[in-house]
Design a protein around this motif. Structure first.
Motif, short mmCIF file in Angstrom:
data_model
loop_
_atom_site.label_atom_id
_atom_site.label_comp_id
_atom_site.label_asym_id
_atom_site.label_seq_id
_atom_site.Cartn_x
_atom_site.Cartn_y
_atom_site.Cartn_z
N SER A 14 55.86 -5.70 41.32
CA SER A 14 55.63 -6.88 42.57
C SER A 14 55.27 -6.10 43.88
O SER A 14 54.78 -6.60 44.65
CB SER A 14 56.98 -7.93 42.72
N SER A 44 52.10 -7.40 46.83
CA SER A 44 52.42 -8.17 47.89
C SER A 44 53.22 -7.38 48.95
O SER A 44 53.58 -6.62 49.01
CB SER A 44 53.39 -9.40 47.35
N GLN A 58 57.32 -13.42 46.42
CA GLN A 58 56.51 -14.27 45.98
C GLN A 58 57.27 -15.07 44.92
O GLN A 58 58.20 -14.61 44.00
CB GLN A 58 55.29 -13.72 45.34
N CYS A 93 60.53 -15.63 41.35
CA CYS A 93 61.28 -14.44 41.59
C CYS A 93 62.59 -14.22 40.85
O CYS A 93 63.44 -15.31 40.74
CB CYS A 93 61.56 -14.22 43.28
#
Length: 305
Positions: A99, A103, A107, A110
């Motif tokens: 992740s 990003s 997000q 999670c």
């Protein structure tokens, strides 16, 4: 294409220079936008590991709006404690390494895990939220629904602790039991309630305020399964080896919850910057914290309804 000396070829140097300039422009553009990988990692670490001040319990109870940690206490009597799984663990955001590349913030959905960090930081602190219209500052009572939200140290958005029934495609990765996760939507999947530790006194304490810094059972309202750390299932996150958190009620031969389901809702120590679990004995030779908790577990709490 001309040759200068044996084995040396010179191509279109204008094209090579153009490509180098284009890469430099792309680098500068990403840097200015904060999109470089090193910037993403630095921002995530800065917020997730940022020190957070917990709420102080003025009356010994937890209230809506409090910022707390959820701690799975160590148990020397547990026969299932494996090497590396002993000690106090706190509920925390599980940041998967993949992740980080996609990003600049958290997000949904999670994951969550149990970590050995017992200092309050962005990733292991939660806010107690009202789901039935109760006001901030009102005590949470046994049997009353509440939510657990976290921003992970960021300013927004808020993520909510949730769970759902196990299915063929939805289950915990290691134990294959009911998974626990964070979502950005408030629903019946994000509702929890606390139960008194002793099942023989559970009905008697129904509706009484939930004490802070004491062992309780936290149950998912929709599935009626309790939050648990089995301690023998570990997972890897960006921060290293951590332990799986699930929703599963572990019962012993007497139909009583095992210590895998025990949780302590930790608040701040009003005397310093630490937490109540770090609070020293009141005097040399006095009752220790563990002994104090054991002696006060079954003390009757006044009903303030």
């Amino acid at each position: 294409m001309a040759a200068y000396g044996p084995g040396v070829l010179v191509g279109n140097w204008n094209e090579a220079a153009f490509l180098e300039e284009d890469r430099m422009r792309d680098f500068i553009r990403k840097r200015d936008r904060g999109e470089l990988l090193m910037q993403k990692i630095g921002r995530l670490e800065e917020n997730l590991l940022k020190k957070i001040k917990l709420s102080v319990s003025k009356d010994g109870f937890i209230c809506f709006g409090d910022t707390v940690m959820l701690l799975s206490p160590d148990s020397e009597s547990s026969v299932d404690n494996y090497t590396g799984a002993c000690g106090d663990l706190t509920l925390a955001i599980n940041l998967e390494e993949i992740s980080i590349y996609s990003s600049v913030s958290l997000q949904a959905p999670c994951g969550v895990s149990a970590v050995k960090t017992i200092d309050p930081v962005g990733r292991n602190t939660f806010c107690l939220l009202s789901v039935d219209g109760s006001s901030v500052g009102e005590p949470i009572r046994f049997g009353q629904k509440f939510g657990l939200g976290t921003t992970g140290g960021f300013s927004d958005p808020m993520f909510y602790l949730a769970s759902d029934h196990k299915s063929f495609i939805r289950f915990a990765k290691k134990s294959h039991l009911q998974q626990v996760f964070l979502t950005d939507e408030v629903s019946y999947l994000t509702c929890w309630q606390a139960a008194f530790l002793d099942p023989q006194l559970r009905l008697e304490y129904e509706g009484s305020p939930v004490p802070a810094n004491s062992k309780v059972i936290i149950t998912h309202c929709h599935t009626n399964r309790s939050l648990a750390v089995p301690r023998n299932f570990w997972t890897r996150s960006y921060f290293g080896r951590e332990y799986e958190v699930i929703c599963h009620t572990y019962l012993d031969s007497h139909r009583v919850e095992e210590d895998k389901n025990y949780w302590v809702i930790v608040t701040a120590n009003p005397g310093d910057d630490g937490t109540m679990i770090d609070r020293p004995d009141p005097q040399p030779g006095g009752i220790g914290k563990k002994e104090f908790c054991q002696e006060t577990e079954n003390i009757k709490i006044p009903d303030y309804k």
